[in-house]
Design a protein around this motif. Structure first.
Motif, PDB file in Angstrom:
ATOM      1  N   TYR A  48      11.865  -4.553   2.183  1.00  0.00           N
ATOM      2  CA  TYR A  48      10.271  -5.014   2.685  1.00  0.00           C
ATOM      3  C   TYR A  48      10.082  -4.742   4.173  1.00  0.00           C
ATOM      4  CZ  TYR A  48       6.753  -8.033   1.338  1.00  0.00           C
ATOM      5  OH  TYR A  48       5.224  -7.797   1.384  1.00  0.00           O
ATOM      6  N   CYS A  64       6.720  -5.732   6.019  1.00  0.00           N
ATOM      7  CA  CYS A  64       5.097  -6.295   6.027  1.00  0.00           C
ATOM      8  C   CYS A  64       4.077  -5.133   6.469  1.00  0.00           C
ATOM      9  CB  CYS A  64       4.960  -7.660   6.946  1.00  0.00           C
ATOM     10  SG  CYS A  64       5.909  -8.806   6.637  1.00  0.00           S
ATOM     11  N   TRP A 115      -0.990 -16.340   4.839  1.00  0.00           N
ATOM     12  CA  TRP A 115      -0.702 -14.999   4.776  1.00  0.00           C
ATOM     13  C   TRP A 115       1.140 -15.302   4.305  1.00  0.00           C
ATOM     14  CZ3 TRP A 115       0.630 -12.867  10.140  1.00  0.00           C
ATOM     15  CH2 TRP A 115       1.346 -11.527   9.569  1.00  0.00           C
ATOM     16  N   CYS A 145       4.371 -12.906   1.532  1.00  0.00           N
ATOM     17  CA  CYS A 145       5.052 -12.053   1.428  1.00  0.00           C
ATOM     18  C   CYS A 145       6.210 -11.953   0.497  1.00  0.00           C
ATOM     19  CB  CYS A 145       5.547 -11.653   2.846  1.00  0.00           C
ATOM     20  SG  CYS A 145       4.067 -10.534   3.930  1.00  0.00           S
ATOM     21  N   HIS A 194       5.518 -15.763  11.190  1.00  0.00           N
ATOM     22  CA  HIS A 194       5.381 -15.080   9.888  1.00  0.00           C
ATOM     23  C   HIS A 194       7.013 -15.282   9.187  1.00  0.00           C
ATOM     24  CE1 HIS A 194       3.655 -13.186   6.299  1.00  0.00           C
ATOM     25  NE2 HIS A 194       4.688 -11.754   6.906  1.00  0.00           N
ATOM     26  N   GLU A 206       8.334 -16.854   5.952  1.00  0.00           N
ATOM     27  CA  GLU A 206       8.434 -16.724   4.866  1.00  0.00           C
ATOM     28  C   GLU A 206       9.650 -16.870   4.403  1.00  0.00           C
ATOM     29  OE1 GLU A 206       8.174 -12.283   3.701  1.00  0.00           O
ATOM     30  OE2 GLU A 206       7.192 -12.313   5.937  1.00  0.00           O
TER      31      GLU A 206
HETATM   32 ZN   LIG Z   1       5.053 -10.447   5.625  1.00  0.00          ZN
END
Ligand SMILES: [Zn+2]
Length: 458
Positions: free
Chosen positions: A34, A36, A212, A216, A241, A245
């Motif tokens: 994954y 971003c 945000w 994700c 970030h 997550e």
């Molecule tokens: Zn992300």
């Protein structure tokens, strides 16, 4: 397929462990990644080009090694910047995001970044995001305030792992917030309440939109499942970030990414530096001004964790190097296709397995090109062929397209293609079709490209 070797194994630098570690996928032979993706409210900048190229190279290398790779990269299509742009331009958020998503893929196609296996849009996942936030509220890890729902960061024991900082140092370094309802300055928003007339979705906390960091975590777990292999992005995403997550996933009791990969910065980025210094303002400007392949070569010449300069001088230098590779491709076009030199292939593999040592690989490539050139100068074609094949194998594996393979297109064929473009421009479809039929009858494949009629030998 490359030859198999014993005990060869990819090693990667994992930010969470701050060390180069052996990479063992969750399921042998299958890799889930994954990365971003962009927030689509403007043209991609140079840094976007770099992370996309770095992870494209990793994906291609994994596939070259026989792995099946599921590569997810999202499109963030709800965000303050999008809302502000839509408002300023008097159009809808959808119009803004549709425009810049198209621009994004135009740039990615130009630099040869393969499309993701799936590219989820954040707005398609809002109900699942609400569900996660609600779960975290139920667990007592998230709390509601007047303007949203926040995650209490110190409830996750090893918060600060990706920042490589203790929770205390993060707390003392955090900006003092004007939001005095937050329990700690390091707490972060999972849900933002919307005012009247603002873009919003329904939730137990009233209309609003997701933060945000929640996007994700929901999309990656949904598409790749618990404990997926690689989570990647630019090094500026590691904190906050990716940290945030990860915190949500752990708090929800779901194992998250097993390896964290971060690439270095683009030092000279047009958004920060003056254009008068010869820099590119953004990626679209770069691909319009120079051979887009030069960006891939620039990325390969540096280690992915090191900073790079992307400007007129560095791309010109890379273009000159590409010209040498293209010349090689033309000169070796007529060589017999034979098995690639196994020594060179093994060196390539060893370099890549050592945390993607692409600068070493580029060195190997140019050494081999020099060797092939001297062998050809001495008319040693049989000796040159396996090395030339190895160079091709390696450039293919890295997604570096060499020009020089194109067959010469005879002037009369070029002229037919040109007449067909004129006919199409004049909307004379009958003539355009007749010209296409003529080209096909003469043994050419006819395709409509952005720059007009493209032909190649059948
Ligand atoms: Zn992300």
């Amino acid at each position: 397929m490359p030859a198999t070797t014993v005990a060869a194994m990819l090693h990667l630098f994992d930010t969470a462990r701050a060390a180069v570690v052996p990479f063992e996928p969750r399921q042998p032979g299958k890799v889930s990644m994954y990365v971003c993706g962009p927030t689509v409210y403007g043209p991609p900048h140079l840094g976007h080009g770099r992370f996309s190229l770095v992870f494209d190279v990793l994906r291609r290398y994994l596939e070259w090694g026989g792995n099946e790779v599921t590569y997810i990269s999202n499109i963030t299509d709800v965000d303050d910047n999008i809302i502000n742009r839509a408002r300023a331009e008097g159009r809808s958020e959808d119009q803004v995001t549709a425009e810049y998503e198209a621009v994004w893929y135009e740039a990615m196609d130009a630099i040869g970044v393969r499309r993701p296996t799936a590219a989820p849009h954040a707005t398609a996942y809002v109900p699942q995001m609400v569900e996660l936030v609600d779960q975290l509220v139920q667990y007592g890890i998230a709390y509601e305030t007047a303007d949203g729902v926040y995650f209490q960061a110190d409830r996750v024991e090893d918060y600060g792992l990706l920042a490589r900082q203790s929770i205390d140092s993060l707390r003392s370094g955090a900006r003092i917030d004007t939001n005095d309802e937050k329990r700690s300055p390091i707490d972060f928003a999972l849900w933002k309440k919307a005012g009247p007339d603002e873009l919003s979705w329904a939730s137990p906390w009233g209309p609003g939109r997701p933060g945000w960091h929640t996007e994700c975590v929901v999309m990656s777990l949904d598409l790749l499942g618990d404990g997926f292999d690689i989570h990647g992005g630019g090094q500026d995403l590691a904190f906050p970030h990716h940290e945030n997550e990860r915190a949500q996933s752990i708090a929800a009791g779901r194992p998250f990414a097993r390896y964290w990969l971060h690439n270095g910065f683009v030092e000279v980025d047009g958004e920060k530096m003056s254009k008068s210094l010869g820099n590119f303002t953004n990626l679209i400007e770069l691909i319009g001004a120079v051979d887009p392949r030069s960006y891939r070569l620039l990325v390969l010449r540096a280690h992915y964790r090191s900073p790079i300069d992307v400007d007129r001088a560095s791309t010109a230098d890379a273009s000159a190097a590409l010209a040498r590779l293209d010349t090689f491709a033309r000169k070796t076009r007529a060589l017999p296709v034979v098995e690639a030199d196994s020594v060179l292939i093994e060196r390539f593999r060893a370099a890549m397995d050592d945390d993607l040592d692409t600068p070493l690989v580029v060195g190997l490539l140019f050494d081999a090109v020099r060797q092939v050139n001297s062998l050809l100068a001495a008319d040693e074609r049989v000796e040159a062929a396996p090395l030339a094949s190895a160079v091709r194998t390696i450039t293919d594996a890295l997604g570096l397209v060499l020009h020089g393979d194109e067959q010469e297109i005879p002037p009369d064929v070029r002229s037919l293609a040109g007449r067909r473009d004129e006919a199409r421009a004049a909307r004379d479809w009958l003539l355009a079709d007749a010209l296409r039929d003529q080209l096909q009858a003469e043994g050419w494949l006819v395709e409509d490209s952005a720059s007009g009629t493209a032909v190649r030998r059948r």
